[in-house]
Write an enzyme that holds these catalytic residues in place. Structure first.
Site, PDB file in Angstrom:
ATOM      1  N   LYS A 159       0.815  -1.232   0.000  1.00 50.40           N
ATOM      2  CA  LYS A 159       0.000   0.000   0.000  1.00 50.40           C
ATOM      3  C   LYS A 159       0.844   1.276   0.000  1.00 50.40           C
ATOM      4  CE  LYS A 159      -0.550   0.204   4.999  1.00 50.40           C
ATOM      5  NZ  LYS A 159      -1.201  -0.485   6.115  1.00 50.40           N
TER       6      LYS A 159
ATOM      7  N   ARG B 295      -8.286  -0.863  16.989  1.00 48.22           N
ATOM      8  CA  ARG B 295      -8.651  -0.607  15.608  1.00 48.22           C
ATOM      9  C   ARG B 295      -9.527  -1.790  15.219  1.00 48.22           C
ATOM     10  NH1 ARG B 295      -4.335   0.525  10.773  1.00 48.22           N
ATOM     11  NH2 ARG B 295      -4.761  -1.662  10.345  1.00 48.22           N
TER      12      ARG B 295
HETATM   13  C1  LIG Z   1      -0.294  -1.250   6.708  1.00 42.84           C
HETATM   14  C2  LIG Z   1      -0.591  -2.531   7.355  1.00 42.84           C
HETATM   15  C3  LIG Z   1       0.436  -3.450   7.623  1.00 42.84           C
HETATM   16  C4  LIG Z   1       1.892  -3.161   7.314  1.00 42.84           C
HETATM   17  O1  LIG Z   1       2.424  -2.259   8.223  1.00 42.84           O
HETATM   18  P1  LIG Z   1       3.981  -1.853   8.197  1.00 42.84           P
HETATM   19  O2  LIG Z   1       4.163  -1.076   9.448  1.00 42.84           O
HETATM   20  O3  LIG Z   1       4.212  -1.073   6.971  1.00 42.84           O
HETATM   21  O4  LIG Z   1       4.766  -3.128   8.213  1.00 42.84           O
HETATM   22  C5  LIG Z   1       0.096  -4.658   8.201  1.00 42.84           C
HETATM   23  N1  LIG Z   1      -1.185  -4.957   8.498  1.00 42.84           N
HETATM   24  C6  LIG Z   1      -2.201  -4.112   8.247  1.00 42.84           C
HETATM   25  C7  LIG Z   1      -3.580  -4.516   8.604  1.00 42.84           C
HETATM   26  C8  LIG Z   1      -1.934  -2.870   7.685  1.00 42.84           C
HETATM   27  O5  LIG Z   1      -2.947  -2.010   7.458  1.00 42.84           O
END
Ligand SMILES: *Cc1c(COP(=O)(O)O)cnc(C)c1O
Length: 351
Positions: free
Chosen positions: A36, A129
């Site tokens: 993302k 969350r």
């Molecule tokens: C963005 C996201 C991640 C990845 O997080 P990082 O800190 O970039 O490793 C993992 N799980 C979910 C649900 C996310 O939204």
């Protein structure tokens, strides 16, 4: 060459991915590469695969659609909106879920197109969350999901350090570990977190049933997020932003006149008077980047602030003889990279 410009070093990304993936495999943890941050831009997705990633995850179905030609398992890592379930089924194989009504809708639509969709049930371990609280209701949901014809209960997961910034700990992940043990299923994916969980893993504190992490930031920057340290064998400079100086003048360090509220309604504190300083204005702004997560490469330069379309820096000593038309470079962090990737005003150069 057009500026602003983002240089993307694909071999650095591949190397970071390889390093982090094999590090995690030593602990029995298999990685879902999160795309993302870079809107699933194809060359970077390819670098992820070249580095050993076998499943990718994105929060936006539009990004997974962009990556549809890649033959890997695709996870939607944001709880799916009911209005998008058709696309969720088309462009993802797995989704993270926390609402039974949505899973039922996924099953309905999956039945129509004769597809099996895999579901990971999220539990909330304190970050407040997404996710179920663990109680009898959760086990009712498990039973119900198992009874759905076109849904496969693929695993359980949690997300921490993202909203309330609750750290992952042996204690909270043991709750997930115990939950996985109670579920009457073999080969469950037990997805224990994001880049902020790596430290716990390195300390040998991750419970044994946890076998997956969803990583974005650490693959791109080599950054372990709970203590902000960089992992051995990784580089943090895969992404370099270049912007052009459009004004360079010696001006006072403090503004003059009566101060009113800014665009957020806040009144600014009085600045410390450093006398006259060399200020450069760059043709990039908050539309394109995030000044709190970027850093000038030249140690003689300091970011002063930004508005929508201008970034202002203080050139503390002009050893490099910057003038109008000069290029100033920045290393990027998470949010800045996200914004830069999405800005159509920043040209992208992959090498
Ligand atoms: C963005 C996201 C991640 C990845 O997080 P990082 O800190 O970039 O490793 C993992 N799980 C979910 C649900 C996310 O939204």
């Amino acid at each position: 060459m057009e500026y602003p410009k983002l240089d993307i070093n694909l071999s650095t990304i591949k190397n970071n991915v390889q390093t982090v993936v094999s590090l995690c495999e030593n602990y029995g943890i298999y990685i879902t590469g999160v795309t993302k941050v870079f809107s699933a831009s194809k060359p970077i997705v390819q670098a992820f695969l070249d580095g050993g990633i076998r499943r990718i995850g994105d929060s936006r179905i539009e990004n997974l659609k962009r990556a549809k030609e890649f033959d890997v398992e695709k996870w939607l890592i944001r709880v799916p909106p009911i209005s998008q379930v058709k696309d969720v089924l088309l462009y993802s194989d797995v989704s993270l879920n926390s609402e039974l009504s949505t899973i039922i809708k996924l099953n309905e639509e999956a039945t129509k197109i004769n597809k099996i969709h895999k579901v990971i049930l999220m539990v909330d371990l304190g970050d407040l969350r997404e996710g179920y609280l663990i109680n009898n209701l959760f086990f009712d949901v498990v039973k119900k999901v198992q009874s759905l014809s076109n849904i496969q209960l693929y695993g359980v997961g949690t997300n921490l350090t993202c909203f309330s910034f609750i750290k992952s700990s042996n204690e909270n992940l043991t709750v997930l570990d115990n939950l996985a043990k109670k579920l009457p299923l073999k080969n469950l994916v037990v997805s224990g977190g994001n880049s902020a969980t790596i430290k716990l893993m390195l300390d040998g504190q991750i419970p044994p049933n946890i076998n997956n992490m969803r990583l974005g930031e650490s693959l791109l920057f080599g950054k372990e997020r709970s203590t902000y340290t960089f992992l051995k064998g990784t580089r943090k400079d895969a992404f370099i932003l270049s912007a052009e100086v459009v004004e360079l003048k010696i001006k006072p360090s403090v503004p003059w006149g009566e101060v009113g509220p800014d665009s957020y309604g806040n009144i600014h504190k009085k600045l410390v008077d450093k006398g006259n300083i060399t200020r450069a204005i760059l043709a990039i702004g908050k539309q394109d980047c995030d000044i709190e997560t970027m850093k000038p490469i030249d140690p003689n330069i300091e970011i002063v602030g930004a508005s929508s379309d201008y970034l202002i820096v203080h050139i503390k000593s002009n050893d490099n003889n910057y003038k109008v038309g000069a290029i100033i470079q920045f290393e990027l962090g998470y949010y800045s990279l996200m914004r830069v990737m999405q800005s159509e005003y920043v040209s992208k150069f992959y090498y």
